[in-house]
Enzyme design. Structure first.
Site, short mmCIF file in Angstrom:
data_model
loop_
_atom_site.label_atom_id
_atom_site.label_comp_id
_atom_site.label_asym_id
_atom_site.label_seq_id
_atom_site.Cartn_x
_atom_site.Cartn_y
_atom_site.Cartn_z
N GLU A 100 26.40 31.43 42.09
CA GLU A 100 27.02 32.75 42.24
C GLU A 100 27.54 33.26 40.90
OE1 GLU A 100 30.83 34.67 44.74
OE2 GLU A 100 30.04 32.69 45.23
N GLU A 104 34.38 41.08 40.19
CA GLU A 104 35.26 41.38 41.32
C GLU A 104 36.42 42.25 40.87
OE1 GLU A 104 35.20 38.22 44.74
OE2 GLU A 104 35.80 37.22 42.88
N TRP A 194 35.57 44.06 50.82
CA TRP A 194 35.97 43.12 51.87
C TRP A 194 37.48 42.95 51.93
CZ3 TRP A 194 38.07 38.27 50.36
CH2 TRP A 194 37.90 37.92 49.01
N THR A 205 44.57 33.64 48.23
CA THR A 205 43.61 34.75 48.26
C THR A 205 44.34 36.07 48.46
OG1 THR A 205 41.89 33.31 49.16
CG2 THR A 205 41.59 35.69 49.45
#
Length: 309
Positions: A100, A104, A194, A205
């Site tokens: 990946e 972001e 998201w 998070t």
């Protein structure tokens, strides 16, 4: 045999015509010549000729995935991010074995962008962990170019054509095992918005994303959703792996065990279609999208399937 360099392939995707976006991923039959993008989840709309990805309290956000895979190349997304605490905008590449590469944009920090990499799902070490970069103007109000220049030995992140970070594969080598924690497997391009700031998300998070989402935010009340807007995506294959001219190659495959620390990538003429004579989806041969196994076609941007030979 004469080789055709992949560097000859440059594709520019714009979104005024969204007929090549399949909004229901369960209907995708592996035909990457018919669709360029699949909506894995959520909803998209046309926003004055651009693509708006929507996030609502019920839809869990939106993710758009390319139907073709890239194995090294330069990928640029021109986009506007969200601006709300707990809401994350992302532009990434993702392989079937979780290599990946990330751009972001967490929460309300609209003058920052974050770069990161993962290798086969492994959390990066201090050498390659996430870095924060300053953006010249508000990322919600203004379009900016975010570039991933992914080459076999280096990975470069740029904002508006200005390099902000370079990772060398040699710098990711584990001194004990000799294994490089560096993305090496063909990947889809993904764009998403998201919800990180929701019940059930880990505290770290939520904190990283700017807290819990405020569903009473005036922007949400007015529009009925949060959103991020994509103007264009360009993909240029690197030419690191030449393809024989006049060949019938349609896909990549993994040679041997695709979970090896250094998986072997081979070319293949395996069909990318799932609606063969054996049934609605034919014989599953590779990968996964929407819970189905499939092979994805090469097309102008090279693709890969995850077949174990």
């Amino acid at each position: 045999m004469t080789a055709r360099l992949l560097a000859d392939y440059l594709v520019q995707y714009t979104f005024s015509d969204q007929s090549r976006i399949l909004t229901n991923s369960t209907l995708f039959d592996g035909n990457s010549t018919k669709y360029d993008w699949v909506v894995d989840k959520g909803n998209v709309i046309n926003d004055n000729g651009d693509l708006a990805m929507l996030l609502t309290q019920t839809n869990g956000g939106t993710r758009l995935s390319s139907t073709k895979y890239v194995h090294y190349g330069t990928i640029t997304a021109n986009l506007k991010t969200g601006r709300w605490g707990g809401v994350v905008t992302a532009f990434i590449t993702m392989s079937d074995i979780r290599d990946e590469i990330d751009w972001e944009f967490p929460g309300a920090k609209t003058t920052e962008a974050q770069s990161n990499i993962f290798w086969q799902g492994v959390i990066p070490t201090t050498t390659t962990d996430g870095k924060t970069h300053t953006v010249s103007s508000d990322t919600f109000s203004n379009f900016h170019d975010y570039t991933i220049d992914w080459q076999p030995d280096t990975l470069t992140f740029s904002i508006d054509n200005q390099v902000v970070r370079t990772i060398k594969k040699s710098d990711t080598i584990n001194a004990t095992t000799g294994v490089a924690s560096f993305p090496t497997t063909p990947s889809r391009v993904q764009l998403s918005i998201w919800p990180a700031g929701i019940d059930g998300s880990p505290k770290g998070t939520v904190d990283w994303a700017g807290g819990m989402i405020n569903w009473d935010d005036p922007d949400y009340k007015s529009a009925g959703h949060f959103y991020a807007i994509v103007h264009s995506v360009s993909v240029k294959c690197t030419g690191a792996q030449p393809v024989p001219a006049n060949s019938n190659i349609t896909s990549y495959v993994y040679g041997g065990n695709r979970l090896d620390v250094n998986p072997t990538i081979l070319y293949s003429n395996r069909s990318t279609l799932l609606n063969a004579a054996s049934g609605r989806f034919g014989t599953p041969v590779v990968g996964s999208l929407g819970g189905m196994l499939m092979a994805l076609g090469l097309g102008a941007v090279l693709s890969v399937n995850a077949l174990l030979l």
